[in-house]
Design a protein around this motif. Structure first.
Motif, mmCIF file in Angstrom:
data_model
loop_
_atom_site.group_PDB
_atom_site.id
_atom_site.type_symbol
_atom_site.label_atom_id
_atom_site.label_comp_id
_atom_site.label_asym_id
_atom_site.label_seq_id
_atom_site.Cartn_x
_atom_site.Cartn_y
_atom_site.Cartn_z
ATOM 1 N N SER A 83 0.647 -1.143 0.293
ATOM 2 C CA SER A 83 0.084 -0.168 -0.475
ATOM 3 C C SER A 83 0.621 0.881 -0.057
ATOM 4 O O SER A 83 0.353 2.086 -0.800
ATOM 5 N N ALA A 84 2.239 0.844 0.627
ATOM 6 C CA ALA A 84 3.354 2.373 -0.017
ATOM 7 C C ALA A 84 3.335 2.410 -1.173
ATOM 8 O O ALA A 84 3.482 2.202 -1.982
ATOM 9 N N GLY A 85 3.625 4.755 -0.826
ATOM 10 C CA GLY A 85 3.186 4.775 -2.319
ATOM 11 C C GLY A 85 3.410 5.682 -2.666
ATOM 12 O O GLY A 85 3.142 6.365 -1.764
ATOM 13 N N VAL A 86 3.411 6.849 -3.587
ATOM 14 C CA VAL A 86 3.842 8.383 -3.615
ATOM 15 C C VAL A 86 3.188 9.027 -5.008
ATOM 16 O O VAL A 86 2.448 7.753 -5.655
ATOM 17 N N SER A 87 2.385 10.033 -4.987
ATOM 18 C CA SER A 87 1.715 10.468 -6.191
ATOM 19 C C SER A 87 1.981 12.146 -6.504
ATOM 20 O O SER A 87 3.688 12.301 -5.890
ATOM 21 N N GLY A 88 1.422 12.445 -7.233
ATOM 22 C CA GLY A 88 2.047 13.723 -7.374
ATOM 23 C C GLY A 88 2.957 14.266 -8.722
ATOM 24 O O GLY A 88 3.173 13.602 -9.498
ATOM 25 N N GLY A 89 3.085 15.194 -9.284
ATOM 26 C CA GLY A 89 3.731 14.944 -10.378
ATOM 27 C C GLY A 89 3.354 16.917 -11.476
ATOM 28 O O GLY A 89 2.047 17.650 -11.141
ATOM 29 N N THR A 91 3.745 18.204 -15.925
ATOM 30 C CA THR A 91 3.881 18.196 -17.105
ATOM 31 C C THR A 91 4.669 17.475 -17.838
ATOM 32 O O THR A 91 5.939 17.516 -16.636
ATOM 33 N N VAL A 92 4.458 16.283 -18.631
ATOM 34 C CA VAL A 92 5.443 16.076 -19.073
ATOM 35 C C VAL A 92 7.106 16.865 -19.661
ATOM 36 O O VAL A 92 8.208 16.753 -19.154
ATOM 37 N N ALA A 93 6.230 18.162 -20.136
ATOM 38 C CA ALA A 93 7.397 19.748 -20.550
ATOM 39 C C ALA A 93 8.260 19.992 -19.275
ATOM 40 O O ALA A 93 9.325 20.467 -19.145
ATOM 41 N N GLU A 94 7.627 19.603 -18.174
ATOM 42 C CA GLU A 94 7.652 19.844 -16.943
ATOM 43 C C GLU A 94 8.629 19.373 -15.645
ATOM 44 O O GLU A 94 9.190 19.818 -14.055
ATOM 45 N N GLU A 95 8.029 18.467 -16.041
ATOM 46 C CA GLU A 95 8.720 17.340 -14.745
ATOM 47 C C GLU A 95 10.270 16.892 -15.040
ATOM 48 O O GLU A 95 11.033 17.110 -16.026
ATOM 49 N N ASP A 96 11.194 16.716 -13.458
ATOM 50 C CA ASP A 96 12.488 16.227 -14.221
ATOM 51 C C ASP A 96 12.267 15.110 -13.807
ATOM 52 O O ASP A 96 11.961 14.400 -13.285
ATOM 53 N N ARG A 97 13.598 14.938 -13.798
ATOM 54 C CA ARG A 97 14.397 13.414 -13.899
ATOM 55 C C ARG A 97 14.335 12.453 -12.792
ATOM 56 O O ARG A 97 13.617 11.418 -12.399
ATOM 57 N N ALA A 98 14.383 13.564 -11.735
ATOM 58 C CA ALA A 98 14.944 13.107 -10.123
ATOM 59 C C ALA A 98 13.448 12.678 -10.037
ATOM 60 O O ALA A 98 13.198 12.092 -9.596
ATOM 61 N N THR A 103 9.812 8.153 -7.990
ATOM 62 C CA THR A 103 8.598 7.885 -8.093
ATOM 63 C C THR A 103 8.165 6.361 -7.704
ATOM 64 O O THR A 103 7.903 5.095 -7.954
ATOM 65 N N PHE A 104 8.852 6.194 -9.235
ATOM 66 C CA PHE A 104 9.411 4.289 -9.919
ATOM 67 C C PHE A 104 9.865 4.037 -8.246
ATOM 68 O O PHE A 104 9.735 2.859 -8.152
ATOM 69 N N VAL A 146 4.196 10.795 -14.402
ATOM 70 C CA VAL A 146 4.696 10.306 -14.057
ATOM 71 C C VAL A 146 4.301 9.469 -13.073
ATOM 72 O O VAL A 146 4.260 7.954 -13.155
ATOM 73 N N TYR A 147 2.641 9.724 -12.112
ATOM 74 C CA TYR A 147 1.990 8.459 -11.516
ATOM 75 C C TYR A 147 1.139 7.762 -12.298
ATOM 76 O O TYR A 147 1.260 6.758 -11.612
ATOM 77 N N SER A 148 1.294 8.244 -13.043
ATOM 78 C CA SER A 148 0.176 6.994 -14.285
ATOM 79 C C SER A 148 1.149 6.358 -14.551
ATOM 80 O O SER A 148 0.794 4.798 -14.523
ATOM 81 N N ALA A 149 1.778 6.313 -15.026
ATOM 82 C CA ALA A 149 3.515 5.893 -15.645
ATOM 83 C C ALA A 149 4.291 4.096 -14.822
ATOM 84 O O ALA A 149 4.039 3.495 -14.744
ATOM 85 N N SER A 150 3.926 5.241 -13.265
ATOM 86 C CA SER A 150 3.658 4.243 -12.498
ATOM 87 C C SER A 150 3.207 3.097 -12.466
ATOM 88 O O SER A 150 3.952 1.522 -11.999
ATOM 89 N N LYS A 151 1.903 3.527 -12.276
ATOM 90 C CA LYS A 151 0.867 3.129 -11.445
ATOM 91 C C LYS A 151 0.651 1.953 -12.962
ATOM 92 O O LYS A 151 0.302 0.946 -12.892
ATOM 93 N N PHE A 152 0.990 2.389 -14.366
ATOM 94 C CA PHE A 152 0.968 1.309 -15.102
ATOM 95 C C PHE A 152 1.723 0.314 -15.410
ATOM 96 O O PHE A 152 1.580 -1.348 -15.178
ATOM 97 N N ALA A 153 3.019 0.610 -14.946
ATOM 98 C CA ALA A 153 3.905 -0.612 -14.237
ATOM 99 C C ALA A 153 3.940 -1.408 -13.369
ATOM 100 O O ALA A 153 3.949 -2.444 -13.546
#
Length: 233
Positions: A83-89, A91-98, A103-104, A146-153
């Motif tokens: 159940s542990a998880g993080v959210s937030g984020g 747009t792709v254009a504004e997101e940073d790699r860190a 998140t992943f 970011v969040y959705s990509a992690s949840k799809f993964a």
């Protein structure tokens, strides 16, 4: 402090057990299981422990590989709940790699690593693995890459694990709640999420309970839990 697991009850290990959905699941499973409460905040975990008849505390950061490898884990686990998880984020254009990495590490890599460590214990019990996912693991919205990509993964991980472990008697359940009345849920709305009627954490716990209590010849493979009513105007 090394946790102690002696109990006549079946064992349920719940990550993110100090608050929100994880805490509600721990309290529900605590009616029938010895619950291993996993999280980073010892004080919050011990507060939850005080509400349970049979529980132990394991302070652990699922995103920290060394922390997971050093943990004293049970030898048999009837129910493993991630159940542990993080959210937030943003747009792709504004997101940073860190933020992608952070998140992943929590939502995917930590789950995969802890699951691998505990698989022998879950197999020994013929147990059930529950992964608390999200509606974001079924569809994505602007600003949620970011969040959705992690949840799809995470959803793909659950699907693969389920097929790998089917012959070992391990059930794998992917739970996809709508917005829940938690700190994370309120943050999603303030970040521009859909203002749908909120679910209660106890509702998600009830869904997990149904999956755990299913007859051994059946499993809930994917559970989407959404509000039944439209928001009031």
């Amino acid at each position: 402090m090394t946790p102690s697991y002696p109990s006549s009850r079946p064992v349920a290990l719940v990550t993110g057990a100090s608050r929100g959905i994880g805490r509600a699941i721990a309290l529900d499973l605590g009616r029938t299981h010895h619950v291993v409460l996993v999280g980073r905040d010892r004080a919050s975990l011990e507060s939850t422990q005080g509400e349970l008849p049979d529980a132990s505390v394991l302070v652990l950061d699922v995103a920290d590989e060394a922390s997971v490898d050093a943990a004293d884990l049970p030898e048999e686990v009837d129910v493993l709940v991630h159940s542990a998880g993080v959210s937030g984020g943003t747009t792709v254009a504004e997101e940073d790699r860190a933020h992608w990495r952070t998140t992943f590490e929590v939502n995917v890599f930590g789950v995969a690593h802890l699951t691998a460590r505990l698989l022998p214990a879950v197999r020994a019990a013929g147990g059930t693995i529950v992964l608390i996912n999200s509606g974001a693991g079924l569809f994505s919205t602007p600003g949620g890459a970011v969040y959705s990509a992690s949840k799809f993964a995470l959803r793909t991980f659950a699907d693969t694990l389920r097929e790998e472990e089917r012959e070992n008697g391990v059930r794998v359940v992917s739970v996809h709640p709508g917005i829940v009345d938690t700190e994370m849920g309120h943050g999603a709305i303030s970040d521009g999420g859909h203002p749908e009627r909120m679910l209660q954490p106890e509702t998600i716990a009830a869904g997990v309970r149904a999956a755990v209590d299913a007859p051994p010849e059946a499993q809930f493979e994917m559970m989407s839990i959404r509000p039944s009513l439209s928001p009031k105007g």
